[in-house]
Design a protein around this motif. Structure first.
Motif, short mmCIF file in Angstrom:
data_model
loop_
_atom_site.label_atom_id
_atom_site.label_comp_id
_atom_site.label_asym_id
_atom_site.label_seq_id
_atom_site.Cartn_x
_atom_site.Cartn_y
_atom_site.Cartn_z
N CYS A 1 26.17 -4.91 32.24
CA CYS A 1 26.91 -6.15 32.53
C CYS A 1 27.50 -6.20 33.95
CB CYS A 1 28.05 -6.35 31.55
SG CYS A 1 27.57 -6.24 29.84
N VAL B 1 25.17 -7.17 36.59
CA VAL B 1 24.84 -8.59 36.58
C VAL B 1 25.98 -9.42 37.19
CG1 VAL B 1 24.09 -10.53 35.15
CG2 VAL B 1 23.42 -8.21 34.54
N CYS B 2 27.22 -9.03 36.91
CA CYS B 2 28.31 -9.81 37.49
C CYS B 2 28.75 -9.23 38.84
CB CYS B 2 29.47 -10.00 36.51
SG CYS B 2 30.30 -8.50 36.04
N THR C 1 27.13 -16.33 33.28
CA THR C 1 26.99 -16.64 34.70
C THR C 1 26.67 -18.13 34.77
OG1 THR C 1 25.92 -14.49 34.95
CG2 THR C 1 25.80 -15.98 36.85
#
Ligand code: SF4
Ligand code: SF4
Lengths: 222, 120
Positions: A30, A33-34, A122
């Motif tokens: 995670c 991805v962020c 997102t």
């Protein structure tokens, strides 16, 4: 995904300024991805720390490593052989990964390099928004797939409240009223009948108020 | 047009300034570069639309990090010009050269060098 945000470099420096061998530990899931705790962010933070120490005239080693995940034994075991060399680990995984690393490497201080914020999506690059608070008893089936627990400021189950104005929540015009979204969506899927029913009192015992939670599954246990 | 620019400037060519990452700039500073400046196309004229805008954001991020670790953030700058504007290119090079001269060498350069020697 779990959404995290970088901590200011100054704060992290405060944690590790007296250590001379530090491991910056990222996670491939995670937080990658962020864009808060992946391999790239590990590189940036480690570089910043090395420059800090060099500028202070202090000899310190700052190494970089990014694991597949920090919330599973098998991946965390990958640093078993090297962990003891370090005086401090800065983990930039989510709070879960940071804690699991600390649990596993009991005698090494593990510091957080991110602030773990919420479970979200997102919406666009650089914009992440909350969608779920892991209440443990999901009611999305009745609310048109929109969660009033995480998206309504008052967490009300029979909304909207009197403050809902032109689609916005009363706390802030920028925040859409969750209940407006719910009604619009129920209309779109032709299930306004669900809105007509009073929602019964929700079982909150599965929420955080019941203390730390666990899921135990006999069917998958070895 | 045969213009000259300060010899201290070493050019690293990239297809678009959007290719330059925060990490590249930090690594260069860590290894002892006295300064870095990114010269991109004019804003709004990027062939890849946002490359130069991304580069600017990244330069700002690097400046923030340099401040946080106690190094002068002015060592890293973003410039924009039209690709045919050689005189402006020279002007930027001179401006940057002067700025770095005023600031002096990268404070961690000596350490970076001795580390490199140890490694060699
Ligand atoms: S109802 Fe509970 S589990 Fe379902 S999305 Fe909302 S917070 Fe998450
Ligand atoms: S305006 Fe809507 S989202 Fe805001 S508190 Fe009221 S019902 Fe909840």
């Amino acid at each position: 995904m779990i959404v995290a945000d970088k901590k200011p470099v100054e704060e992290i420096i405060e944690y590790v300024k007296d250590s001379s061998k530090i491991l910056v530990l990222g996670c491939n899931e995670c937080v990658t991805v962020c864009e808060a705790g992946g391999k790239k962010e590990v590189g940036v933070l480690a570089s910043a720390l090395r420059m800090y120490f060099a500028n202070q005239g202090k000899d310190a080693t700052v190494d970089e490593r990014t694991l597949e995940r920090q919330c599973d034994h098998e991946y965390l075991e990958e640093i078993r052989d090297i962990a003891d060399q370090y005086e401090a680990i800065v983990s930039i995984a989510c709070g879960v990964g940071i804690q699991f690393t600390a649990e596993k490497y009991h005698s090494i201080p593990v510091y957080p390099g991110v602030n773990t914020r919420f479970l979200g999506v997102t919406e666009q690059r650089g914009l992440w928004t909350e969608r779920c608070q892991a209440c443990g008893t999901c009611i999305l089936a009745y609310t048109g797939g929109i969660c009033p627990v995480s998206r309504c400021a008052k967490r009300i189950l029979n909304g909207p409240c009197g403050g809902s104005t032109k689609g916005s929540c009363e706390i802030n015009k920028e925040v859409p009223c969750a209940w407006q979204l719910i009604i619009d969506r129920l209309k779109a899927i032709d299930r306004l009948d669900l809105y007509e029913k009073l929602f019964p009192i929700k079982d909150w015992s599965t929420d955080r108020a019941g203390g730390p939670r666990k899921v135990e599954r006999e069917d998958v246990k070895i | 047009m045969r213009l000259t620019y300060p010899t201290s400037v070493k050019i690293v060519r990239v297809p678009c300034t959007g290719k330059v990452d925060v990490q590249h700039m930090l690594r260069a500073m860590e290894k002892g570069a006295d300064g870095i400046y990114i010269v991109g196309c004019k804003e709004g004229e990027c062939h890849y639309k946002y490359g130069n805008l991304r580069a600017r954001r990244r330069v700002e991020q690097v400046q923030k990090i340099l401040n946080a670790v106690g190094m002068q953030s002015e060592r890293v700058q973003m410039y924009n010009l039209s690709s045919s504007d050689a005189p402006l290119f020279v002007k930027y090079a001179e401006e940057m050269n002067d700025r770095i001269k005023k600031l002096g060498p990268n404070p961690i350069k000596a350490r970076a060098k001795s580390k490199d020697q140890q490694a060699a």
